[in-house]
Design a protein around this motif. Sequence first.
Motif, PDB file in Angstrom:
ATOM      1  N   THR A  70       2.248  18.076  40.005  1.00 16.42           N
ATOM      2  CA  THR A  70       2.339  16.725  40.578  1.00 16.42           C
ATOM      3  C   THR A  70       1.282  16.512  41.642  1.00 16.42           C
ATOM      4  O   THR A  70       0.563  15.496  41.637  1.00 16.42           O
ATOM      5  CB  THR A  70       3.736  16.502  41.190  1.00 16.42           C
ATOM      6  OG1 THR A  70       4.737  16.689  40.194  1.00 16.42           O
ATOM      7  CG2 THR A  70       3.851  15.100  41.773  1.00 16.42           C
ATOM      8  N   THR A  71       1.170  17.456  42.556  1.00 20.42           N
ATOM      9  CA  THR A  71       0.210  17.317  43.655  1.00 20.42           C
ATOM     10  C   THR A  71      -1.219  17.297  43.146  1.00 20.42           C
ATOM     11  O   THR A  71      -2.058  16.522  43.626  1.00 20.42           O
ATOM     12  CB  THR A  71       0.392  18.467  44.660  1.00 20.42           C
ATOM     13  OG1 THR A  71       1.754  18.502  45.101  1.00 20.42           O
ATOM     14  CG2 THR A  71      -0.516  18.280  45.873  1.00 20.42           C
ATOM     15  N   VAL A  86      -1.662  13.775  41.048  1.00 20.89           N
ATOM     16  CA  VAL A  86      -1.490  12.594  41.902  1.00 20.89           C
ATOM     17  C   VAL A  86      -2.505  12.608  43.037  1.00 20.89           C
ATOM     18  O   VAL A  86      -3.039  11.555  43.416  1.00 20.89           O
ATOM     19  CB  VAL A  86      -0.056  12.530  42.459  1.00 20.89           C
ATOM     20  CG1 VAL A  86       0.076  11.393  43.478  1.00 20.89           C
ATOM     21  CG2 VAL A  86       0.939  12.314  41.327  1.00 20.89           C
ATOM     22  N   SER A 144      -5.110   9.641  43.819  1.00 23.72           N
ATOM     23  CA  SER A 144      -5.270   8.949  45.102  1.00 23.72           C
ATOM     24  C   SER A 144      -6.710   9.008  45.596  1.00 23.72           C
ATOM     25  O   SER A 144      -7.180   8.093  46.291  1.00 23.72           O
ATOM     26  CB  SER A 144      -4.321   9.549  46.147  1.00 23.72           C
ATOM     27  OG  SER A 144      -4.736  10.834  46.559  1.00 23.72           O
ATOM     28  N   PHE A 180       1.381   5.739  47.547  1.00 24.61           N
ATOM     29  CA  PHE A 180       1.984   6.960  47.009  1.00 24.61           C
ATOM     30  C   PHE A 180       3.020   7.529  47.977  1.00 24.61           C
ATOM     31  O   PHE A 180       4.078   7.994  47.556  1.00 24.61           O
ATOM     32  CB  PHE A 180       0.898   7.996  46.731  1.00 24.61           C
ATOM     33  CG  PHE A 180      -0.079   7.586  45.672  1.00 24.61           C
ATOM     34  CD1 PHE A 180       0.220   7.715  44.325  1.00 24.61           C
ATOM     35  CD2 PHE A 180      -1.317   7.055  46.015  1.00 24.61           C
ATOM     36  CE1 PHE A 180      -0.684   7.334  43.345  1.00 24.61           C
ATOM     37  CE2 PHE A 180      -2.229   6.676  45.048  1.00 24.61           C
ATOM     38  CZ  PHE A 180      -1.916   6.804  43.712  1.00 24.61           C
ATOM     39  N   GLY A 232       6.794   7.072  46.701  1.00 18.06           N
ATOM     40  CA  GLY A 232       7.312   8.403  46.409  1.00 18.06           C
ATOM     41  C   GLY A 232       8.493   8.770  47.280  1.00 18.06           C
ATOM     42  O   GLY A 232       9.489   9.342  46.805  1.00 18.06           O
ATOM     43  N   PHE A 267       9.267  16.374  41.953  1.00 25.46           N
ATOM     44  CA  PHE A 267       8.207  15.483  41.489  1.00 25.46           C
ATOM     45  C   PHE A 267       7.971  14.359  42.491  1.00 25.46           C
ATOM     46  O   PHE A 267       6.838  14.116  42.932  1.00 25.46           O
ATOM     47  CB  PHE A 267       8.553  14.907  40.120  1.00 25.46           C
ATOM     48  CG  PHE A 267       7.616  13.814  39.673  1.00 25.46           C
ATOM     49  CD1 PHE A 267       6.350  14.119  39.192  1.00 25.46           C
ATOM     50  CD2 PHE A 267       7.994  12.486  39.764  1.00 25.46           C
ATOM     51  CE1 PHE A 267       5.471  13.099  38.802  1.00 25.46           C
ATOM     52  CE2 PHE A 267       7.132  11.463  39.368  1.00 25.46           C
ATOM     53  CZ  PHE A 267       5.871  11.778  38.889  1.00 25.46           C
ATOM     54  N   SER A 309       6.805  15.781  46.006  1.00 23.38           N
ATOM     55  CA  SER A 309       5.417  16.239  46.009  1.00 23.38           C
ATOM     56  C   SER A 309       4.447  15.077  45.899  1.00 23.38           C
ATOM     57  O   SER A 309       3.376  15.084  46.506  1.00 23.38           O
ATOM     58  CB  SER A 309       5.184  17.227  44.865  1.00 23.38           C
ATOM     59  OG  SER A 309       5.927  18.402  45.067  1.00 23.38           O
ATOM     60  N   LEU A 310       4.822  14.057  45.119  1.00 20.60           N
ATOM     61  CA  LEU A 310       3.998  12.855  45.020  1.00 20.60           C
ATOM     62  C   LEU A 310       3.794  12.250  46.402  1.00 20.60           C
ATOM     63  O   LEU A 310       2.676  11.904  46.794  1.00 20.60           O
ATOM     64  CB  LEU A 310       4.682  11.864  44.082  1.00 20.60           C
ATOM     65  CG  LEU A 310       3.957  10.564  43.706  1.00 20.60           C
ATOM     66  CD1 LEU A 310       4.481  10.056  42.369  1.00 20.60           C
ATOM     67  CD2 LEU A 310       4.139   9.476  44.760  1.00 20.60           C
ATOM     68  N   SER A 311       4.872  12.126  47.154  1.00 17.59           N
ATOM     69  CA  SER A 311       4.803  11.497  48.468  1.00 17.59           C
ATOM     70  C   SER A 311       4.243  12.425  49.538  1.00 17.59           C
ATOM     71  O   SER A 311       3.300  12.079  50.241  1.00 17.59           O
ATOM     72  CB  SER A 311       6.202  11.035  48.883  1.00 17.59           C
ATOM     73  OG  SER A 311       6.211  10.537  50.202  1.00 17.59           O
ATOM     74  N   ALA A 344       1.087  15.609  48.010  1.00 14.21           N
ATOM     75  CA  ALA A 344      -0.167  15.018  47.540  1.00 14.21           C
ATOM     76  C   ALA A 344      -0.710  13.981  48.506  1.00 14.21           C
ATOM     77  O   ALA A 344      -1.787  14.148  49.086  1.00 14.21           O
ATOM     78  CB  ALA A 344       0.043  14.385  46.159  1.00 14.21           C
TER      79      ALA A 344
END
Length: 448
Positions: free
Chosen positions: A72-73, A76, A80, A89, A93, A138, A141-143, A146
């Motif tokens: 994910t990181t 994403v 970004s 994000f 996220g 998920f 890690s997105l928020s 990443a």
Amino acid sequence: MADKTRRTASRATNPTVSRTTWLVIVLLAFVGQVAWAVENNFLNLFVQDSFGASLQDVALMVSASALTATLTTLFVGAWSDRVRRRKVFVVAGAALWGVSIIGFASIQGISDTLSPDATQAARMGVTLTIVFDCVMTFFGSLSNDAAFNAWLTDVTDETNRGRVEGVNSAMPLIAMLAVFGGAMALMHVGDDGTVTYDYPALFVTVGVLVGAAAVVAGILMRDSHPASSVEQGWLRGVARNFSPVAMRENPVLYLVLLGYCIFSTALQVFMPYYVLYLRLPYVLGEDYVFVMAPGIVIAAVFTIFYGRRLDKLGFERAVRLPLVLFVAGCLALTLLTSVAGVFVGSVLMLCGYLGAVACFAAEVRNNTPADRAGVLQGVRMFMVVLVPMLVGPWIGSAVSSGSGAIGGFGVVGDGFTPSSLIFLAGALVSLAVVPTLVAVRRRRHAVE
């Protein structure tokens, strides 16, 4: 020479950290680490208390989560970079992260409904917990991993990263203190001294907290609009950062990441089982929170103030003391089972752990190319989370299952009881960091 030029340039271009930015950093770092504290500590307890999971189940859950977080990181973060936006994000996220945490409160009801047989329900509960953990990871890690960490690199420079990382690196323990302190109101102590919690209430509370932080971040956070990535293709840009070309262009960065990887592996040998060990009736039992709390406060304060020293000392000098403290604390935890011994060992280990993480994290940011801060969060996750979590927990599980020794003195428990020898194993793995530090120093001298 490219490393030195990039480091000098970042000092001139990155802005001073404003009060509002500090507020956003502290809020998102704290709330994010509260969520991770629930995952890293209470999910292990939840799946064991609710479904009788083994340490192998815990190790599998940790590994699956690490793989999800890394992928994910990586992708994403690269996304970004390309769109030159972080805030959307972070906020979106975090909102979904909160919802996914609340979902854990329904797992036991779902497993009981779908499987009337108690044994099958327990196995389904373990499976659902692992799946839900991957979904939560998920969004988290997105928020956090990443977007937030890339944004943090964007808004800091070499003159303040030690101070910022001192605060950021202390947040895992401050968050752990807050989570365990709050969880005391939800604690249940059995007649045999075993400790469990009202897990649904815990998950709902933390999920709502994360969602509220998303709203506040949406109001206060200013996007960093990082430099445009030089890569022509998204997947090509991701792959390039694992290539020998990227390593030759940024040798110090990848050497520091290698050292960070080794240290994180050492930590993961025992950290997934740390609370499980402390709460054993013949170690600390139900009083483990009262021993952990002051130790966490001491370690957090140490790290916040040591971060200021990091800006002055530089990476190679600053990282030595935390590594020594870490090894000393692990050895104490291996040999001592008294309240005083466990307390001293925990303080030394936690101070070393957070201090070393602050040093490694700040140096990774110092050597990160400005146009690749997002995608390199994925590389960092691969080196610092995925590899350590795929390797470390299985070492700890093997040590515990193979020995059953408690306190290092050969007292036999069942085959799945955490052994104090996991701390000795962690200390031994951490010694492999030393050659990477020597290589970083030689590389720096060669450039100069």
